[in-house]
Design a protein around this motif. Sequence first.
Motif, mmCIF file in Angstrom:
data_model
loop_
_atom_site.group_PDB
_atom_site.id
_atom_site.type_symbol
_atom_site.label_atom_id
_atom_site.label_comp_id
_atom_site.label_asym_id
_atom_site.label_seq_id
_atom_site.Cartn_x
_atom_site.Cartn_y
_atom_site.Cartn_z
ATOM 1 N N LYS A 1 -40.485 -94.347 96.897
ATOM 2 C CA LYS A 1 -39.270 -94.898 96.295
ATOM 3 C C LYS A 1 -38.640 -93.894 95.329
ATOM 4 O O LYS A 1 -37.414 -93.667 95.342
ATOM 5 C CB LYS A 1 -39.587 -96.201 95.564
ATOM 6 C CG LYS A 1 -38.426 -96.806 94.795
ATOM 7 C CD LYS A 1 -37.266 -97.180 95.705
ATOM 8 C CE LYS A 1 -36.162 -97.875 94.920
ATOM 9 N NZ LYS A 1 -34.980 -98.186 95.769
ATOM 10 N N GLN B 1 -36.897 -91.263 96.990
ATOM 11 C CA GLN B 1 -35.862 -91.803 97.878
ATOM 12 C C GLN B 1 -36.111 -91.343 99.316
ATOM 13 O O GLN B 1 -35.232 -90.885 100.026
ATOM 14 C CB GLN B 1 -34.461 -91.380 97.406
ATOM 15 C CG GLN B 1 -34.093 -91.940 96.049
ATOM 16 C CD GLN B 1 -32.678 -91.588 95.631
ATOM 17 O OE1 GLN B 1 -32.157 -90.539 95.976
ATOM 18 N NE2 GLN B 1 -32.044 -92.495 94.890
ATOM 19 N N HIS B 2 -37.376 -91.486 99.695
ATOM 20 C CA HIS B 2 -37.821 -91.051 101.007
ATOM 21 C C HIS B 2 -37.105 -91.824 102.104
ATOM 22 O O HIS B 2 -36.876 -93.026 101.994
ATOM 23 C CB HIS B 2 -39.337 -91.268 101.135
ATOM 24 C CG HIS B 2 -40.068 -90.039 101.567
ATOM 25 N ND1 HIS B 2 -40.099 -89.614 102.861
ATOM 26 C CD2 HIS B 2 -40.797 -89.137 100.863
ATOM 27 C CE1 HIS B 2 -40.828 -88.514 102.946
ATOM 28 N NE2 HIS B 2 -41.258 -88.198 101.745
ATOM 29 N N LYS B 3 -36.767 -91.138 103.181
ATOM 30 C CA LYS B 3 -36.144 -91.784 104.328
ATOM 31 C C LYS B 3 -37.176 -92.392 105.270
ATOM 32 O O LYS B 3 -36.819 -93.087 106.218
ATOM 33 C CB LYS B 3 -35.278 -90.782 105.089
ATOM 34 C CG LYS B 3 -34.085 -90.265 104.283
ATOM 35 C CD LYS B 3 -33.262 -89.278 105.090
ATOM 36 C CE LYS B 3 -32.076 -88.770 104.279
ATOM 37 N NZ LYS B 3 -31.258 -87.783 105.045
#
Length: 383
Positions: free
Chosen positions: A107, A110-112
């Motif tokens: 989180k 901001q991992h895809k």
Amino acid sequence: MINESKQTLRVLQIIDDASIGGGQIHVLLLSKYLLSMDIKVTIATASVGWLVEQANILDIPVCPIDISNKITWRAFESIHRLLKIQDFDVIHTHGGTAGFWGRLVAKILQHKSKIIHSYHGLHYLNIFQNRQMRQRLKNILFKTIDQLTLNVTDHIICVCLSDYEKAITANVASPSKTSIVNYGIDIVKFSQPINKEISRKIFDIAPTEFIFGNVGRLHEQKGHQYLLKAFAKVSDRARLLIIGDGDLKDELIKLADDLQISDRITFLGARSDVHEFLSAIDVFVMPSLWEGQPIALLEALAMGKPCIVSDVDGISEVITNNVNGYLVKPKDIAGLTQAMNQSIDNPEVLKQLANSGVNTITEKFLAQNMAKAIADIYLTQII
């Protein structure tokens, strides 16, 4: 089909501890069968332990991490470094510790990646009246963490219906993004027991002895104290062998002394030769107070071993009383004693239970089917 995707799916499996246990066995088998579907798998776990050794044998890449359920910079950095350097389509966390750190760091970065979390038994929801206040507060904390991290989780996997229902009630999972995928085991390995005479020599068991066997951590959850008290009333023709280690070891050894059954019980400690152990015993006993879906039980069934188990949670989703095993109420010492004595005196019934148990595994609990179901979840999230 999995291999029809445009590019190879890259999956990271995260589990905090590499020592042998149900979660670690699950991660290894899941990774093994995902690889057979042309999915690229990496395991993140402690730097040494059973899981690392077995992954190396299968040529599964392992990334060493150092995480615990304590809030430390070292734990954060361990996961942060891995997720910042490597790119994965799916991050699949297993258990509370890995679930917290994996989801938190993903989180923050901001991992895809799609975040999948598996519950391997919701132990913190099983709070007994005799628990210390400190443990109660820890359980409340663990529950709160799972509730908060649910918002950054794309999908939850529960290993049995019991865990699913508990998770929904506790608001640590939501029906719209939660699936039940039963554990699976490698039937090929356990359907081929080694020669009983040879396996008994490993554990110093005489050919004619009747042996009850148990596999599990020496922890309150596993109900060993009730097993020992019940076994004290079992025919002295039988012996009891226990694989496992834990905080209650000294207490249980003393209890065996007090019950004057030390000469009929052997505490074998933590071992990895469960396959040989199951080959050597006559009946598997699991008197747990609560469970998710114990892999040791599935392995015993696959080995064709009659099982005496507690009628709790995920266990009763596997065992039907008098069909593929004996169900006994938790903490029921008299019931355990009766079932064990009944086992000694009824070899033909044991044979019927054993045959039904093998059928249960082949119909519902194969590792390749488990991996296929989880792979389908991955793809559903990616597409």
